[in-house]
Design an enzyme around this catalytic site. Structure first.
Site, PDB file in Angstrom:
ATOM      1  N   LEU A 116     -25.169 -51.930  32.049  1.00 22.39           N
ATOM      2  CA  LEU A 116     -26.194 -51.531  33.028  1.00 22.39           C
ATOM      3  C   LEU A 116     -26.598 -52.723  33.886  1.00 22.39           C
ATOM      4  CD1 LEU A 116     -28.908 -49.261  31.325  1.00 22.39           C
ATOM      5  CD2 LEU A 116     -26.948 -48.609  32.688  1.00 22.39           C
ATOM      6  N   LYS A 162     -26.878 -44.635  39.723  1.00 28.78           N
ATOM      7  CA  LYS A 162     -27.156 -44.011  38.425  1.00 28.78           C
ATOM      8  C   LYS A 162     -27.620 -45.065  37.411  1.00 28.78           C
ATOM      9  CE  LYS A 162     -23.846 -43.266  35.579  1.00 28.78           C
ATOM     10  NZ  LYS A 162     -22.589 -42.843  34.963  1.00 28.78           N
ATOM     11  N   PHE A 203     -15.481 -51.816  33.062  1.00 27.20           N
ATOM     12  CA  PHE A 203     -15.944 -52.598  34.213  1.00 27.20           C
ATOM     13  C   PHE A 203     -14.980 -52.412  35.377  1.00 27.20           C
ATOM     14  CE2 PHE A 203     -17.826 -54.958  30.606  1.00 27.20           C
ATOM     15  CZ  PHE A 203     -19.152 -54.951  31.015  1.00 27.20           C
ATOM     16  N   CYS A 235     -21.628 -45.197  39.940  1.00 22.99           N
ATOM     17  CA  CYS A 235     -22.293 -46.040  38.946  1.00 22.99           C
ATOM     18  C   CYS A 235     -23.598 -46.696  39.392  1.00 22.99           C
ATOM     19  CB  CYS A 235     -21.339 -47.140  38.498  1.00 22.99           C
ATOM     20  SG  CYS A 235     -20.141 -46.544  37.322  1.00 22.99           S
ATOM     21  N   TYR A 260     -12.079 -40.513  36.363  1.00 20.35           N
ATOM     22  CA  TYR A 260     -11.829 -41.815  36.981  1.00 20.35           C
ATOM     23  C   TYR A 260     -11.802 -42.944  35.947  1.00 20.35           C
ATOM     24  CZ  TYR A 260     -12.201 -39.856  41.633  1.00 20.35           C
ATOM     25  OH  TYR A 260     -11.973 -39.137  42.765  1.00 20.35           O
TER      26      TYR A 260
HETATM   27  C1  UDX Z   1     -18.699 -50.498  40.272  1.00 15.31           C
HETATM   28  C2  UDX Z   1     -18.545 -51.853  39.571  1.00 15.31           C
HETATM   29  O1  UDX Z   1     -17.996 -52.804  40.484  1.00 15.31           O
HETATM   30  C3  UDX Z   1     -17.664 -51.714  38.349  1.00 15.31           C
HETATM   31  O2  UDX Z   1     -17.614 -52.936  37.640  1.00 15.31           O
HETATM   32  C4  UDX Z   1     -18.242 -50.627  37.435  1.00 15.31           C
HETATM   33  O3  UDX Z   1     -17.459 -50.436  36.309  1.00 15.31           O
HETATM   34  C5  UDX Z   1     -18.380 -49.326  38.200  1.00 15.31           C
HETATM   35  O4  UDX Z   1     -19.183 -49.529  39.371  1.00 15.31           O
HETATM   36  P1  UDX Z   1     -17.240 -49.100  41.963  1.00 15.31           P
HETATM   37  O5  UDX Z   1     -18.448 -48.235  42.096  1.00 15.31           O
HETATM   38  O6  UDX Z   1     -15.933 -48.433  41.729  1.00 15.31           O
HETATM   39  O7  UDX Z   1     -17.433 -50.142  40.773  1.00 15.31           O
HETATM   40  O8  UDX Z   1     -17.044 -49.950  43.297  1.00 15.31           O
HETATM   41  P2  UDX Z   1     -17.548 -51.364  43.856  1.00 15.31           P
HETATM   42  O9  UDX Z   1     -16.370 -52.101  44.347  1.00 15.31           O
HETATM   43  O10 UDX Z   1     -18.435 -52.061  42.931  1.00 15.31           O
HETATM   44  O11 UDX Z   1     -18.353 -50.924  45.155  1.00 15.31           O
HETATM   45  C6  UDX Z   1     -19.537 -50.125  45.066  1.00 15.31           C
HETATM   46  C7  UDX Z   1     -20.125 -49.911  46.433  1.00 15.31           C
HETATM   47  O12 UDX Z   1     -20.632 -51.115  46.962  1.00 15.31           O
HETATM   48  C8  UDX Z   1     -19.125 -49.390  47.482  1.00 15.31           C
HETATM   49  O13 UDX Z   1     -19.743 -48.379  48.239  1.00 15.31           O
HETATM   50  C9  UDX Z   1     -18.800 -50.609  48.321  1.00 15.31           C
HETATM   51  O14 UDX Z   1     -18.420 -50.301  49.636  1.00 15.31           O
HETATM   52  C10 UDX Z   1     -20.144 -51.333  48.282  1.00 15.31           C
HETATM   53  N1  UDX Z   1     -20.017 -52.781  48.517  1.00 15.31           N
HETATM   54  C11 UDX Z   1     -19.328 -53.572  47.627  1.00 15.31           C
HETATM   55  C12 UDX Z   1     -20.619 -53.350  49.637  1.00 15.31           C
HETATM   56  O15 UDX Z   1     -21.255 -52.651  50.446  1.00 15.31           O
HETATM   57  N2  UDX Z   1     -20.510 -54.702  49.823  1.00 15.31           N
HETATM   58  C13 UDX Z   1     -19.840 -55.515  48.956  1.00 15.31           C
HETATM   59  O16 UDX Z   1     -19.806 -56.731  49.199  1.00 15.31           O
HETATM   60  C14 UDX Z   1     -19.227 -54.935  47.831  1.00 15.31           C
HETATM   61  P1  ADP Z   2     -15.968 -40.703  35.191  1.00 16.63           P
HETATM   62  O1  ADP Z   2     -16.054 -41.319  36.559  1.00 16.63           O
HETATM   63  O2  ADP Z   2     -17.067 -41.180  34.272  1.00 16.63           O
HETATM   64  O3  ADP Z   2     -14.608 -40.797  34.584  1.00 16.63           O
HETATM   65  P2  ADP Z   2     -15.390 -37.919  35.850  1.00 16.63           P
HETATM   66  O4  ADP Z   2     -16.327 -36.841  36.286  1.00 16.63           O
HETATM   67  O5  ADP Z   2     -14.331 -38.390  36.795  1.00 16.63           O
HETATM   68  O6  ADP Z   2     -16.318 -39.142  35.377  1.00 16.63           O
HETATM   69  O7  ADP Z   2     -14.643 -37.477  34.513  1.00 16.63           O
HETATM   70  C1  ADP Z   2     -15.291 -37.027  33.363  1.00 16.63           C
HETATM   71  C2  ADP Z   2     -14.463 -35.886  32.752  1.00 16.63           C
HETATM   72  O8  ADP Z   2     -15.003 -35.562  31.474  1.00 16.63           O
HETATM   73  C3  ADP Z   2     -14.457 -34.581  33.561  1.00 16.63           C
HETATM   74  O9  ADP Z   2     -13.140 -34.249  33.922  1.00 16.63           O
HETATM   75  C4  ADP Z   2     -15.066 -33.538  32.587  1.00 16.63           C
HETATM   76  O10 ADP Z   2     -14.439 -32.258  32.699  1.00 16.63           O
HETATM   77  C5  ADP Z   2     -14.792 -34.159  31.236  1.00 16.63           C
HETATM   78  N1  ADP Z   2     -15.684 -33.721  30.146  1.00 16.63           N
HETATM   79  C6  ADP Z   2     -17.036 -33.754  30.120  1.00 16.63           C
HETATM   80  N2  ADP Z   2     -17.505 -33.319  28.932  1.00 16.63           N
HETATM   81  C7  ADP Z   2     -16.419 -33.003  28.172  1.00 16.63           C
HETATM   82  C8  ADP Z   2     -16.241 -32.484  26.841  1.00 16.63           C
HETATM   83  N3  ADP Z   2     -17.281 -32.256  26.035  1.00 16.63           N
HETATM   84  N4  ADP Z   2     -14.975 -32.253  26.410  1.00 16.63           N
HETATM   85  C9  ADP Z   2     -13.921 -32.510  27.211  1.00 16.63           C
HETATM   86  N5  ADP Z   2     -14.013 -33.003  28.471  1.00 16.63           N
HETATM   87  C10 ADP Z   2     -15.242 -33.242  28.960  1.00 16.63           C
END
Ligand code: UDX
Ligand code: ADP
Length: 473
Positions: free
Chosen positions: A228, A286, A173, A283, A15
């Protein structure tokens, strides 16, 4: 002297890596970008002819892949080759929370980062800039550095094949569902590092499409920590508004009005104030867990406790929803059919990691209901994995497997249901055909809206009993 960057390698085609490199390739046609992954199935999907088969769904992503793939953007499993040829390597691998051992449930599992560092150390040639792109605990660069140091062969050494490394932190981000927009037009690009030359090399790449004033440079540790903290603050806002949603329900007030009223204060701001079933995604939980772990590590136990509340409120909110559903349906949902609309953790993504739907569905199943699930982008296998159907079947509780229906349409999902719960705010859930849906359900029919997608007056007119999260009366 750092050579001009011509070849970029990104380890991890997930992702983060996929969309980031797609946008970079779109704006930097002079760069050759190779995205590598050890998961050959994933790479095959990235290379699939049919752009609907890409392994992740993001609006606008398939168009960019169609434009750049095999021109200056390549997907490959040949990790060794592309590491050895690269001038700059992005680490975009997963860093999930540790499941076992010291720090289990809180600390990040850095085994994938470590293995990347070892691969880079072994295969890289010449000078390589290593960029941390995944979210990492503060001080991870130290781990990467110490592994790479073992492999360093300095240029003034007589040996022909010298290896040197510069390390940068460049946290992502991007939010899923809007990843391409966030990458195309970021609020800021953060680059942390110790060597001016390496920072400038990465800055030069971003300057192809990001204005100079949006590129912020810091030391390595501030950059790692900022990522973070940004996520912790965002998650904290969601837990704050969710805690207030419960109070609204008991005081005949309305969470949307409260959110609007406070959001108009420019110091507070209006974004990220939507109450709901709690935050999901890979994210937030975690990163806060990580923050808690780090604070405890440094003896800041009160600070750790403060952030822990953000997670506890999130879990409480999800439990609260199931409790309300059971109460409204006369205290039991055993053998009743409940339709869940939305399984992804947010709209416009097929990602289900930490989705609130998982806990709500598990709790509902525990109460003995038949669950009918519809999501426009999440596949049956993903739902099965998320709900740990495999584990359940190992426990020989086959009743639970038979109790889940995976529906292809909303109409199919709601057939003979007693209740519908909206758990993800997909666009088309704002325009449900209440009349039709109600006619397919068993009376008295209930609509539980956890995402403020429903016009309750309209739904009531069509015969529904309605409960909306954060609304009294
Ligand atoms: C987040 C951060 O926004 C992004 O900057 C970072 O790089 C990765 O983590 P993401 O997890 O993809 O991104 O989605 P985000 O839009 O932040 O939503 C996270 C969760 O919060 C979702 O489940 C969403 O539904 C929820 N949310 C968000 C709410 O419940 N209310 C809100 O007002 C906004
Ligand atoms: P993120 O949301 O952080 O992008 P994903 O799980 O979607 O996490 O993607 C992480 C990718 O990294 C996975 O497809 C996994 O197979 C790959 N990966 C993890 N460790 C290694 C490695 N040592 N070499 C190559 N690919 C790796």
């Amino acid at each position: 002297m750092i050579p001009q960057i011509k070849k970029v390698c990104c380890i991890g085609a997930g992702y983060v890596g996929g969309p980031t490199m797609a946008v970079m390739a779109k704006h930097c046609d002079k760069l050759e970008i190779n995205v590598v992954d050890m998961d050959s199935r994933k790479i095959k999907l990235w290379n699939s002819k049919n752009l609907d088969d890409l392994p992740i769904y993001e609006p606008e992503l398939s168009e960019i892949i169609g434009e750049c793939r095999n021109k200056n953007l390549y997907f490959s499993t040949d990790i060794k080759k592309h590491i050895s040829e690269a001038d700059m390597i992005f680490i975009s691998v997963n860093t999930p929370t540790k499941q076992k051992g010291i720090g289990a449930g809180q600390a990040s599992d850095l085994k994938w980062i470590e293995s990347c560092a070892r691969q880079i150390g072994s295969y890289a040639l010449g000078h390589t800039i290593v960029v941390e792109r995944s979210t990492l605990p503060v001080k991870t660069a130290e781990t990467i550095k110490s592994i790479l140091e073992v492999h360093t062969v300095s240029i003034d050494n007589d040996k022909k094949d010298y290896k040197e490394f510069s390390i940068l932190s460049n946290p992502e981000f991007l939010a899923e569902g809007t990843a391409i927009k966030n990458l195309e037009n970021p609020d800021r690009v953060l680059i942390g590092g110790e060597e001016e030359e390496a920072i400038s090399a990465l800055k030069l790449i971003y300057k192809n499409w990001v204005h100079d004033h949006k590129i912020l440079t810091t030391d390595l540790w501030s950059s790692e920590l900022s990522k973070l903290i940004a996520n912790a603050f965002l998650a904290q806002r969601i837990s704050s508004i969710n805690s207030v949603s419960a109070l609204c329900e008991l005081t005949d007030s309305n969470i949307s009005d409260v959110a609007k009223a406070i959001g108009l204060d420019t110091r507070i701001g209006s974004e990220f104030l939507n109450a709901g079933p709690g935050f999901g995604g890979s994210c937030f939980k975690k990163d806060i867990s990580n923050l808690i772990y780090i604070c405890n590590h440094y003896g800041l136990n009160q600070v750790a406790d403060y952030w822990e509340q953000v997670i506890l409120i999130n879990e409480w909110q999800q439990k609260r929803i199931t409790k309300i559903i059971v109460e409204k349906l006369y205290g039991t949902i055993s053998e009743k059919k409940i339709t869940v609309l939305g399984f992804a953790f947010k709209p416009n993504t097929n990602d289900t990691r930490e989705s609130p739907s998982i806990n709500v569905c598990k709790d509902l199943l525990e109460e003995g209901c038949i669950l009918s699930i519809y999501d426009p982008k999440v596949k049956k296998e993903q739902i099965e994995n998320a709900l740990e159907i495999q584990n359940i079947s190992n426990n020989l509780d086959s009743r639970k497997i038979n109790n889940i229906i995976f529906a292809n349409t909303i109409e199919e999902a709601v057939m003979d249901s007693d209740a519908v719960i909206v758990l993800t705010d997909w666009d088309h859930f704002y325009n449900l055909d209440f009349k039709k849906i109600n006619s397919l359900m068993r009376a008295p029919s209930w609509l539980f809206d956890t995402r403020n997608t429903i016009d309750s007056d309209q739904a009531k007119l069509c015969g529904f009993n309605v409960w909306k999260l954060g609304e009294g009366k």
